[in-house]
Design an enzyme around this catalytic site. Structure first.
Site, mmCIF file in Angstrom:
data_model
loop_
_atom_site.group_PDB
_atom_site.id
_atom_site.type_symbol
_atom_site.label_atom_id
_atom_site.label_comp_id
_atom_site.label_asym_id
_atom_site.label_seq_id
_atom_site.Cartn_x
_atom_site.Cartn_y
_atom_site.Cartn_z
ATOM 1 C CB SER A 188 35.590 41.836 40.019
ATOM 2 O OG SER A 188 34.681 40.992 40.689
ATOM 3 C CE1 TYR A 220 32.636 43.983 36.114
ATOM 4 C CE2 TYR A 220 32.828 42.159 37.675
ATOM 5 C CZ TYR A 220 33.002 43.494 37.361
ATOM 6 O OH TYR A 220 33.549 44.359 38.286
#
Length: 235
Positions: free
Chosen positions: A145, A158
Site C-alpha cells: 500500500s 497497517y
C-alpha cells in the site's frame, strides 16, 4: 491458450476483493489455482466463479487462518506431494488492524496486523521457496500500500507492517537473484474493497475502480517472461 496456461498459482486472501479478482483472471488465463482464505463458504463461491472463467476447471481450496504457521507448512507439504512445484505465489491477504493513534493502539491489534501482514508472508516464503525453485520460472507477488512509504497519522499497524513487508520482499528478491525465481511488490492504489470501506467509511465506493481493473498487472508480474525482481510496481 492463456498466458498462464497450466501454471500452478497459490493466492492468499482469495475469497473476496483483489484476491478474488486475481483468481478469476488467472483462471481465464489458464492457471491451475490453489486458493487460500479463512472462510470455506466464501472460497466455494469463488470456486464457482473460477469454474465459469476456466471452462469448468475448479480450484484447490485451502481454508485456514494464515496466522497458523504450522498450517502453512502443511499446505506446502501437500502442494509438494500433489504438484511437485509452485509457479506463482500471490501474497494478497491482509488486514487493516484498526485506525488510531499509536499510543492508543491495543497490543492485540498491533500483533494481529504484524502476524497477518508480515509474519504470515515470511512463513509462506520459508515454506514455499523450495517449490518455487522447482518451477522453471517461479514468480511471487506481494500486495502492499502507498501508506508503507508515506507517513500518515493513525495508520500505524497497517503502515508499519506493510513497510516491513516491502523490505522483507526486497531482501528475499536479492537472495533469489541467481535463481529462476522472481519476487516483486504490487501497490494496487485505491480500489473498491472491504478494507477501503473500513478505512474510509464516508467515501462513495461507486467512485472507485473495481479490483478487476488491476488484475492484468498481476498476470504481467506472474508471467514467465517477467524479469523484474525486487521492484515495487504501482498500479
Amino acid at each position: 491458450m492463456g498466458r498462464l496456461q497450466d501454471r500452478i498459482a497459490l493466492i492468499t486472501g482469495a475469497s473476496r476483493g483483489i484476491g478474488a479478482a486475481v483468481a478469476d483472471r488467472f483462471a481465464a488465463e489458464g492457471a491451475r489455482l490453489v486458493l487460500a482464505a479463512r472462510t470455506t463458504g466464501a472460497l466455494e463461491e469463488i470456486d464457482d466463479q473460477v469454474k465459469a472463467a476456466s471452462g469448468g476447471r475448479g480450484a484447490t481450496l485451502v481454508p485456514f487462518d494464515l496466522r497458523e504457521g504450522d498450517k502453512i507448512d502443511e499446505m506446502a507439504a501437500a502442494l509438494a506431494e500433489r504438484f511437485g512445484r509452485l509457479d506463482i505465489l500471490v501474497g494478497n491477504a491482509g488486514i487493516l488492524g484498526g485506525l488510531s493513534p499509536l499510543a492508543h493502539t491495543e497490543p492485540a491489534q498491533w500483533q494481529t496486523a504484524m502476524d497477518v501482514n508480515l509474519t504470515a508472508n515470511w512463513r509462506l516464503i520459508r515454506a514455499l521457496e523450495p517449490l518455487l525453485r522447482q518451477s522453471s520460472a517461479g514468480r511471487a507477488i506481494f500486495v502492499t500500500s502507498g501508506v508503507a512509504r508515506v507517513a500518515l497519522p493513525y495508520w500505524g499497524p497497517y503502515a508499519v507492517s506493510k513497510a516491513a513487508l516491502e523490505m522483507l520482499i526486497r531482501t528475499w528478491a536479492a537472495e533469489l537473484e541467481k535463481t529462476p525465481v522472481r519476487a516483486n511488490i504490487l501497490d494496487p492504489g485505491v480500489i473498491r474493497t472491504r478494507m477501503r470501506a473500513e478505512a474510509v467509511p464516508g467515501e462513495d465506493p461507486e467512485t472507485l475502480p473495481l479490483p478487476a481493473s488491476i488484475a492484468g498487472i498481476f498476470v504481467d508480474l506472474a508471467g514467465a517472461s517477467c524479469s523484474l525482481n525486487g521492484e515495487t510496481v504501482v498500479a
